[in-house]
Design an enzyme around this catalytic site. Structure first.
Site, PDB file in Angstrom:
ATOM      1  N   ASN A   1     -11.088  -2.544  -5.217  1.00 26.02           N
ATOM      2  CA  ASN A   1     -10.313  -1.539  -5.952  1.00 26.02           C
ATOM      3  C   ASN A   1     -10.950  -1.124  -7.287  1.00 26.02           C
ATOM      4  OD1 ASN A   1      -7.093  -2.768  -4.739  1.00 26.02           O
ATOM      5  ND2 ASN A   1      -8.253  -0.999  -4.031  1.00 26.02           N
TER       6      ASN A   1
ATOM      7  N   ASP B   1       0.826  -1.212   0.000  1.00 23.41           N
ATOM      8  CA  ASP B   1       0.000   0.000   0.000  1.00 23.41           C
ATOM      9  C   ASP B   1       0.860   1.263   0.000  1.00 23.41           C
ATOM     10  OD1 ASP B   1      -2.443   1.283  -0.087  1.00 23.41           O
ATOM     11  OD2 ASP B   1      -2.642   1.385   2.102  1.00 23.41           O
TER      12      ASP B   1
END
Ligand code: IPE
Ligand code: IPE
Ligand code: MG
Length: 240
Positions: free
Chosen positions: A75, A27
């Protein structure tokens, strides 16, 4: 007399059987790019380079299994342009794997709901998995992966088999990571303290390690730090 100061080669960290599997929540790509005044997509291409570097390092220290969270079932909510870029990077990576799959010691597997991808891409992923299955370092790439989706997928599979009662072993057989031991350590970069739907079933007794380092900056030294933290812990599995 002058002795040229030589940079000492970094000694490789030692690992043993207690640490077979590390999973990474990669991330921070978007923020890394934005901090440089660049579009988020720039972070994803740099993140892809980091992924290859960290993969090589983990294999070199003798780790047996590595899983990376590349794209979650959530996502898809991102702007289309960003999703398209990530999928393009993924496509290019698959093509590179396809060309070079026999060069490295890596069994590449793809985990997640792959039914959303084109037939051609799925065929390539299946061939890469099959044709690298004799390699000893296992790399699971989680793409369109969600922990809840995976558990539901396993349950639906078992319903299809006609089961009226299911066991942990049944679920273990039907999850995408089947055959891999549960992760010993999950590392999340980027500073957020959550798991974002990653390996929910598998991480019942996993150790977590969080770092503020943004994924494109993540280095082998950072891996060593996470490993050192792992070895400083006592895993009790509910015992004493
Ligand atoms: C992780 O980085 C990559 C994916 C989720 C595909 P992000 O894109 O989430 O980066 P941040 O968290 O917004 O910085
Ligand atoms: C988790 O990161 C997913 C991947 C790294 C692929 P996100 O950036 O999607 O997680 P949230 O939205 O911050 O929870
Ligand atoms: Mg993020």
């Amino acid at each position: 007399m002058f002795f040229k100061k030589q940079k000492k080669a970094k000694e490789k960290i030692q690992i043993d059987d207690r640490l077979k599997h590390i999973a990474f929540i990669m991330d921070g790509n978007g923020r890394w790019a934005q901090m440089r005044g660049m579009p988020r997509e720039f972070g994803h291409s740099n993140g892809a380079a980091t992924f290859k570097k960290i993969g090589r390092y983990c294999e070199s220290i003798g780790l047996k299994y590595m899983t990376v969270y590349a794209f979650s079932t959530e996502n898809w909510k991102r702007p289309q342009k960003e999703v398209d870029t990530i999928m393009k990077i993924f496509d290019e990576y698959i093509d590179q794997c396809f060309r070079e799959m026999q060069e490295d010691n890596v069994h590449i597997r793809f985990i997640g709901n792959l039914t959303v991808f084109s037939e051609a891409l799925r065929e390539k992923m299946a061939r890469i998995d099959r044709e690298t299955s004799n390699k000893s370092f296992v790399l699971n790439i989680a793409i369109n992966y969600g922990g809840r989706e995976e558990i539901l997928h396993a349950c639906n599979e078992l319903i299809r088999e006609g089961k009226s009662k299911i066991t942990e072993a049944d679920i273990n057989r039907c999850i995408y990571t089947t055959g891999c031991p549960d992760p010993d350590l999950v590392v999340r970069t980027g500073g957020d303290l959550r798991i974002s739907n990653f390996l929910l079933w598998q991480s019942a007794y996993t150790e977590y390690y969080f770092t503020d380092v943004l994924w494109p900056d993540y280095s082998s030294r950072d891996v060593d730090e996470a490993i050192a933290s792992f070895y400083s812990r006592k895993r009790r599995y509910g015992g004493v």
